[in-house]
Structure formats: structure tokens, C-alpha cells
Design a protein around this motif. Structure first.
Motif, PDB file in Angstrom:
ATOM      1  N   ASN A 210       0.790  -1.121   0.040  1.00 54.82           N
ATOM      2  CA  ASN A 210       0.177  -0.039   0.031  1.00 54.82           C
ATOM      3  C   ASN A 210       0.835   1.209   0.120  1.00 54.82           C
ATOM      4  N   PRO A 214      -3.417   2.442  -2.849  1.00 62.19           N
ATOM      5  CA  PRO A 214      -4.217   1.217  -2.570  1.00 62.19           C
ATOM      6  C   PRO A 214      -4.653   0.510  -3.805  1.00 62.19           C
ATOM      7  N   ALA A 215      -4.174   0.808  -4.901  1.00 67.00           N
ATOM      8  CA  ALA A 215      -4.545   0.085  -5.931  1.00 67.00           C
ATOM      9  C   ALA A 215      -4.250  -1.234  -6.111  1.00 67.00           C
ATOM     10  N   TYR A 217      -3.246  -3.343  -3.882  1.00 67.09           N
ATOM     11  CA  TYR A 217      -3.593  -4.087  -2.591  1.00 67.09           C
ATOM     12  C   TYR A 217      -5.244  -4.465  -2.954  1.00 67.09           C
ATOM     13  N   LYS A 218      -5.958  -3.454  -3.516  1.00 67.96           N
ATOM     14  CA  LYS A 218      -7.269  -3.628  -3.907  1.00 67.96           C
ATOM     15  C   LYS A 218      -7.620  -4.474  -4.938  1.00 67.96           C
ATOM     16  N   GLU A 219      -6.956  -4.576  -6.259  1.00 69.63           N
ATOM     17  CA  GLU A 219      -6.984  -5.564  -7.108  1.00 69.63           C
ATOM     18  C   GLU A 219      -6.391  -7.076  -6.525  1.00 69.63           C
ATOM     19  N   LEU A 221      -6.913  -8.162  -3.573  1.00 79.52           N
ATOM     20  CA  LEU A 221      -8.290  -8.657  -2.910  1.00 79.52           C
ATOM     21  C   LEU A 221      -9.408  -9.125  -3.725  1.00 79.52           C
ATOM     22  N   LEU A 222      -9.541  -8.376  -4.751  1.00 78.34           N
ATOM     23  CA  LEU A 222     -10.768  -8.623  -5.754  1.00 78.34           C
ATOM     24  C   LEU A 222     -10.366  -9.996  -6.326  1.00 78.34           C
ATOM     25  N   SER A 228     -12.683  -9.791  -9.712  1.00 77.82           N
ATOM     26  CA  SER A 228     -12.174  -8.893 -10.791  1.00 77.82           C
ATOM     27  C   SER A 228     -11.828  -9.409 -11.925  1.00 77.82           C
TER      28      SER A 228
END
Length: 695
Positions: A210, A214-215, A217-219, A221-222, A228
Motif C-alpha cells: 500500500n 491502494p490500487a 492491494y485492492k486488485e 483482494l478482488l 475482478s
């Protein structure tokens, strides 16, 4: 009492081991420390470290804790009840395989292209680590949703959301634990997996991912959650998951009750893999055990069977036959090897081949799929052919024709009536017509990369490029169809214009019509002729949706058919191009496709005589231009590979670089080596396989 008395009198002793009974009962899984589970996959973990491109310090600080925590959480649980990776430790192995395959494929993907080079350099290793984590943890929810974990007496149940299996077993002094599979569990693990990541991902790794927003980490998790679908990371992980499952189902056919014993073919394949991996079996040379021709991959079986038997005996594996014919029959029975069929009445276990470099034929066993024994790249295809023997020799169905014995001379021809399945599998076994003995190309026959020196009449399809159907000859020189095809291409904007431009100067020489009607476009030759980059050709055609891709590997655009690499065009595009190819007028002088002249560094290149085509020199200049662009890409940290650096140099792994160059069809490796030889700021470390560029 009477039985014991008789045993005593007759000196019959009862065996110490337990007598198996049916139905068998579960023996449970040992509650061993997680460190031992890691040690069992040491080889794969080393490969993961290498392709993540991390230092020893970074590995110990970030990567090792992730893998260790994952091992503690999933322990020895299988990945499924009756499908892939269903043995002990299957879930741990599957997670590592998916993480590794995803990271390996990520070296061909660019991230952060909208960022400046300095920031992109920082983002790339974070993307790679996130891709590995997403691959490894994609099934993280299965221990919660799919299985129930109990002690032997059933008195204790492991709540894995609380204590991991090792901690739970140690607190209750449990030596072995037992599983029961939950019903109606399909797909539930994807919902749960993201909620469990704190069991594996350390705070340090979360902070690292991070650091620049957050891009990433977010991808990640998805992707773990399976939602995703349009992201690069999700595509990489799904492809890796498919490869891991496919490889396990092919190579590790473990019976559902492994206490009965693993199948014999499993040990045979494992011994073959060992011999290939350690280099004991060479390929495509005098004295080699493995030969790969266009008809398939073959094993010199008598020598191979001797090595296999020795390895199996050394491993103290009982119940394995030793005779080469018996071992071959086992592989054929399991459809891991392909018997030779001369006709429906004559089936032989062995094939006879004549490699171009050998003076005599060889008796060999044909593998159904060489990837069953090759874990890395396959050997190259070399010249040679199958020898078809019409009559038995010396009464032996598998005898090799010796000097003076009757053998039918093979004749090459294309089979326009082959099935779609045969076309899809270049190494599938052909049907031999009973009316005669002929040799049939089992790979899809492609036109030669260079056209004939004499003019070719393109109003009729050549033997090397059969027409899609029998009516095509009657359609030649049809002005209405030609006009319709040109109008359709004109409606395709940039892609249509590119195809028309490709057809005009070079006629039909770089478009190969396949037996199923598809057209293989030799994009690299076309790029050289049009003075463009091969990747630009692919991008333009792909943007118009003209490429026919494997839905399991949507990112792979280049296809290899009959040893020729190109772009396979879809049905509609192929149909219109076929009309233009077959209706093309004969050119006054057929052009010569560009050839890349391989000269030794430092020697003078030959000067073409007057009127000689300049394609070869254009291709050479293009290659030098492409190589210089590659060097600048490395210096700008824009290469989608890990780039290490010292005080004065940038270093790229040669294995990864070779794979990238070949995948992108940029140029030939020998051109890069020649270019590096003449450049003082570029060097190649052959010992450590490193490509070094001075800053």
C-alpha cells in the motif's frame, strides 16, 4: 484357542503389519510442524524466489513469512475431495503452483504505464508480489468452507478461524487429525477467502503493497475473491489455476484411496521426468533417448526402460514390472503412449523413425503428450520421418526393418479430410488408409516460409495450402466475391488496410490457408516486409477482433502450426482473405521473403548483387533497431521483467529475456548476441545467465 494352538504347532507366525480390510478406513493426517511441509516443496519455493526477483533479505523479510503462514493455515489438507491435488498436502502445493505460474507469466505484462520510470520501477516488484499472493491464496477459504477437521475420537473439532491446525493439535496433544467433506460447498470458499488474508499476510507486507496507494492491494483482494474479472491480475491467476489443475490431473493420478497403492504409470512417468531433468536423457542427437519430429515425441524405449527399471528398483518400490514391453503396454493402456497403427488389423506398440541426422532407423515409443514428462520447454522439432513397414519382419510385430528387408518408402502429403481434433493436436495419431501405405503429416502442414524461386500461379491453391472446401476451385477469379471481400476489409479500418497492404506487395506468400479454412498470418515476415514492428501488427489485428485465440489462454496471440509461428485469424477474416488469396493474379516476379542472415560477429556480411532482394538487409536493420529499443527500455526500467542493478550496471535474467523476446517475436536471439558482441556497454554472463547493460 484351537487356532492359536495350531499356529504354535505348525510354527505359523502372524504378520506384524495390519491386514488390509475393505472398505478401507481413513488413517488421518499427521499433525507435523509446518516447517516440514515447507521443506517438502523446497524446489518450487526456490523457483518462486527467483522469478519474484527478490534479494535474500527481501525473501526472508517478506516472502518466506507469507509461505510459512500459508503452510500453517492449510497444513496437509487436500485441495479437493475427488478432483485435482486430492492427496495430502495438495492444497499447499496447488497454492504454490498457482502463485508461481502467475508470477512467471507476469514477466510479459507491463504495469503502471501511466507512471514515470522511477515510480514504475518501485511499483513493478509490488505488483509481482501481489500477483503471487493472489495466486497462492485464491483457495484460502477451503479449510473453512469445504472440510471439517476432527480428532480421532471425534471429541475435538478444529475451528481454523481461531487456531491453525498445528496449534490446535499441539494444545490437545493430537497426533493425527481426520477430515470429513461438507456437502453443497462449491464456490463458497471464494466468498470467505478475502476475510482470512490476515492469517497469512503480515503487517509489513500490507504496508509494502500500500506504500504507493491502494490500487495494488485492492486488485489483489478482488482477485482472491474472484470478482475482478477484467483485470490483468485476475487473468494471470485464472490461467495459472487452470495450468496447475491440468498438470496435476495429467501427471499425478493419485487414487482416491492411496493406501492401496499409487498406479504403476505414476512411478514410470516420475522416473522419466528425473532422467530428463538431470540431463541423463539427451534429445535430437546421436546417442539421444528422446527424439521430437513433426509427427510427435518419441522415446528410444529399450534404453529408456532400462533406466526406468533401475530408478524404480533404487527407490525400493515393489510390484513394478521390469520388461520394456510390459512397461510400454502400461503406458499405452493408460493412454500415455500411442501405439502405431498401420491399418485397423495391424497395431504395434512401437514406431520406426528415421531422424535426418541418423544413418539407421530407430525403434521407439511415441508419447501421447510430452508435457507429461517435460516440466519445462520441449525439445525442438528436427528433421526426420516415420517409416511405415507394410509387412511383419521375422514374425515380430515390433521389429525394425533391417538392411535388405522390405520397407515402404514414405511419401508426404496433406490430409484435407483430417478431423478437427487432429488439427487441434499436432501430435495426434493419424488414420492410415487401408488401401495403401503412406506417411501422413500429423502436424498441420504449413506453407514454407520462403516462396519457390519460380513464379507460382495463385489462381489455384497450392498443395501446401489446401482450400477450405472442395468448391474453392470453382470460385477462383470470381469478381463479385473479390469485390465483396475488398469491401469487407475496407470496413475494418486500420486492420483491414493493414491486411490489404500485406496482400498487395507479397501476394499470398505470408498467408497460409489451413485444412480447416483458417488462415495463419506470418506476422513477423509481414512486419519485416512493411518495415513495422511485429507487435504492432498483432496489436492492430487484435484490436479489430480478428485473432482466433484459445479461450483458456486469451493473452496468447501467437500460434505455432507445423513449426511455423504466426497469428491465426478467425473464421470470418479467414473466409474473406481466402477469396482474395485464391483470386489473386500471378505476380510478374514473386518476391523473396526477408531472411535474417546469421553472420559471425566481426565478419563482413555478403553484399547483394544487382537485382537481389533487399529483404534480408532490411530485416537485419530492423533487428538492430529493435535491439536498441530493448536496451533503452531496460535503462528506463520499462521492461516487463525484473531488472537488478549495481553501481554501474543493469542486469536482466537471460532465461526471462529470451522468453520475452520469443513471445513478442521481436528478433532472433542470435541477432542479440551478435549485436552485444559489437557493443562495449553490453555483456553476457553465460555462467550465471545474465544480460548486463552498462548505465
Amino acid at each position: 484357542m484351537l487356532a492359536k494352538l495350531l499356529n504354535t504347532i505348525l510354527r505359523i507366525t502372524e504378520p506384524d503389519e495390519e491386514v488390509p480390510r475393505y472398505p478401507p478406513f481413513a488413517k488421518g493426517l499427521p499433525a507435523i510442524p509446518a516447517i516440514k511441509i515447507l521443506e517438502s516443496q523446497d524446489e518450487l519455493i526456490k523457483k518462486i524466489k527467483h522469478y519474484l526477483g527478490v534479494t535474500d533479505q527481501e525473501y526472508q523479510g517478506r516472502v518466506y513469512p507469507l509461505i510459512f503462514n500459508y503452510a500453517r493455515f492449510v497444513h496437509l489438507l487436500p485441495a479437493s475431495e475427488k478432483h485435482h491435488h486430492r492427496g495430502a498436502g495438495g492444497l499447499f502445493r496447488h497454492g504454490l503452483e498457482v502463485g508461481f505460474e502467475a508470477v512467471y507469466k507476469s514477466h510479459g505484462v507491463l504495469y503502471g504505464m501511466d507512471e514515470n520510470p522511477g515510480r514504475r520501477k518501485q511499483l513493478t516488484p509490488r505488483w509481482r508480489l501481489a500477483i503471487f499472493i493472489a495466486g497462492m491464496l485464491h483457495d484460502l477459504g477451503k479449510p473453512v468452507t469445504d472440510v471439517e477437521i476432527k480428532s480421532e475420537d471425534g471429541a475435538h473439532t478444529c475451528n481454523i478461524v481461531g487456531d491453525d491446525i498445528e496449534t490446535w493439535a499441539r494444545k490437545r496433544k493430537i497426533q493425527r487429525y481426520y477430515l470429513s467433506w461438507r456437502v453443497n460447498r462449491n464456490g463458497d470458499h471464494e466468498i470467505v477467502s478475502p476475510t482470512l488474508i490476515n492469517k497469512v499476510i503480515t503487517p509489513e507486507v500490507q504496508e509494502y503493497l500500500n506504500e504507493y496507494g491502494p490500487a495494488i492491494y485492492k486488485e489483489m483482494l478482488l482477485t482472491i475473491a474472484g470478482t475482478s474479472h477484467n483485470s490483468k491480475m485476475y487473468s494471470l491467476v485464472m490461467d495459472a489455476d487452470y495450468l496447475s489443475v491440468e498438470k496435476d490431473l495429467k501427471n499425478n493420478c493419485i487414487p482416491i484411496d492411496p493406501s492401496i497403492g499409487a498406479p504403476i504409470e505414476w512411478f514410470i512417468l516420475d522416473a522419466m521426468r528425473q532422467q530428463i531433468k538431470k540431463g541423463a536423457w539427451t534429445d535430437n542427437a546421436k546417442g539421444a533417448v528422446v527424439w521430437r519430429l513433426k509427427e510427435g515425441t518419441f522415446i528410444l524405449w529399450n534404453e529408456a526402460a532400462e533406466d526406468i527399471s533401475r530408478l524404480i528398483t533404487k527407490s525400493n518400490i515393489p510390484g513394478i514390472p521390469k520388461h520394456p514391453d510390459t512397461l510400454a503396454d502400461i503406458l499405452i493402456d493408460r493412454q500415455l503412449a500411442v501405439p502405431y497403427r498401420l491399418n485397423p488389423q495391424t497395431v504395434r506398440r512401437y514406431w520406426n523413425i528415421k531422424p535426418g541426422s541418423m544413418d539407421r532407423p530407430l525403434r521407439v515409443l511415441k508419447l501421447a503428450d510430452p508435457m507429461n514428462v517435460y516440466t519445462d520447454a520441449l525439445p525442438l522439432i528436427v528433421d526426420g520421418h516415420v517409416i511405415h513397414i507394410e509387412t511383419e519382419t521375422d514374425g515380430q510385430s515390433d521389429a525394425v526393418a533391417q538392411d535388405g528387408e522390405a520397407a515402404v518408402t514414405p511419401t508426404n502429403h496433406d490430409s484435407a479430410n483430417s478431423t478437427d481434433a487432429d488439427r487441434a493436436n499436432p501430435e495426434s495419431e493419424p488414420d492410415i488408409p487401408s488401401g495403401g501405405v503412406v506417411e501422413i503429416e500429423t502436424s498441420i502442414k504449413a506453407q514454407p516460409a520462403t516462396p519457390p524461386s519460380a513464379p507460382t500461379n495463385h489462381s489455384q491453391p497450392s498443395a501446401a495450402s489446401p482450400a477450405p472446401n472442395a468448391e474453392d476451385n470453382s470460385k477462383a477469379n470470381n469478381p463479385a466475391e473479390t469485390q465483396a471481400a475488398r469491401q469487407w476489409l475496407a470496413s475494418q479500418h486500420a486492420a483491414g488496410a493493414l491486411l490489404m497492404q500485406s496482400l498487395d506487395p507479397i501476394s499470398a506468400e505470408y498467408f497460409q490457408i489451413q485444412p480447416n479454412g483458417r488462415v495463419l498470418m506470418l506476422h513477423q515476415n509481414i512486419a519485416a516486409a512493411l518495415d513495422q514492428k511485429p507487435i504492432n501488427i498483432i496489436t492492430t489485428i487484435d484490436a479489430a477482433g480478428m485473432i482466433e485465440v484459445d479461450p483458456r489462454k486469451p493473452m496468447v496471440k501467437v500460434t505455432e502450426l507445423g513449426g511455423v509461428k504466426g497469428v491465426l485469424l478467425n473464421k470470418e477474416t479467414s473466409r474473406y482473405l481466402t477469396v482474395l488469396i485464391q483470386n489473386a493474379e500471378t505476380p510478374p516476379v514473386p518476391p523473396t521473403p526477408p531472411q535474417i542472415i546469421a553472420t559471425h560477429p566481426g565478419t563482413n556480411r555478403p553484399t547483394p548483387s544487382h537485382g537481389q532482394p533487399q529483404g534480408a538487409h532490411t530485416a537485419q536493420r530492423n533487428a538492430n533497431h529493435e535491439i536498441e529499443q530493448l536496451i533503452q527500455t531496460i535503462k528506463a526500467f520499462e521492461l516487463p521483467l525484473a531488472v537488478d542493478q549495481t553501481d554501474d550496471s543493469l542486469i536482466v535474467d537471460m532465461v526471462l529475456l529470451r522468453g520475452y523476446i520469443e513471445e513478442q517475436q521481436l528478433f532472433e536471439m542470435k541477432q542479440l548476441l551478435r549485436y552485444a558482441f559489437d557493443r562495449p556497454d553490453i555483456s553476457i554472463d553465460n555462467t550465471n545467465k545474465k544480460f548486463i547493460v552498462k548505465k
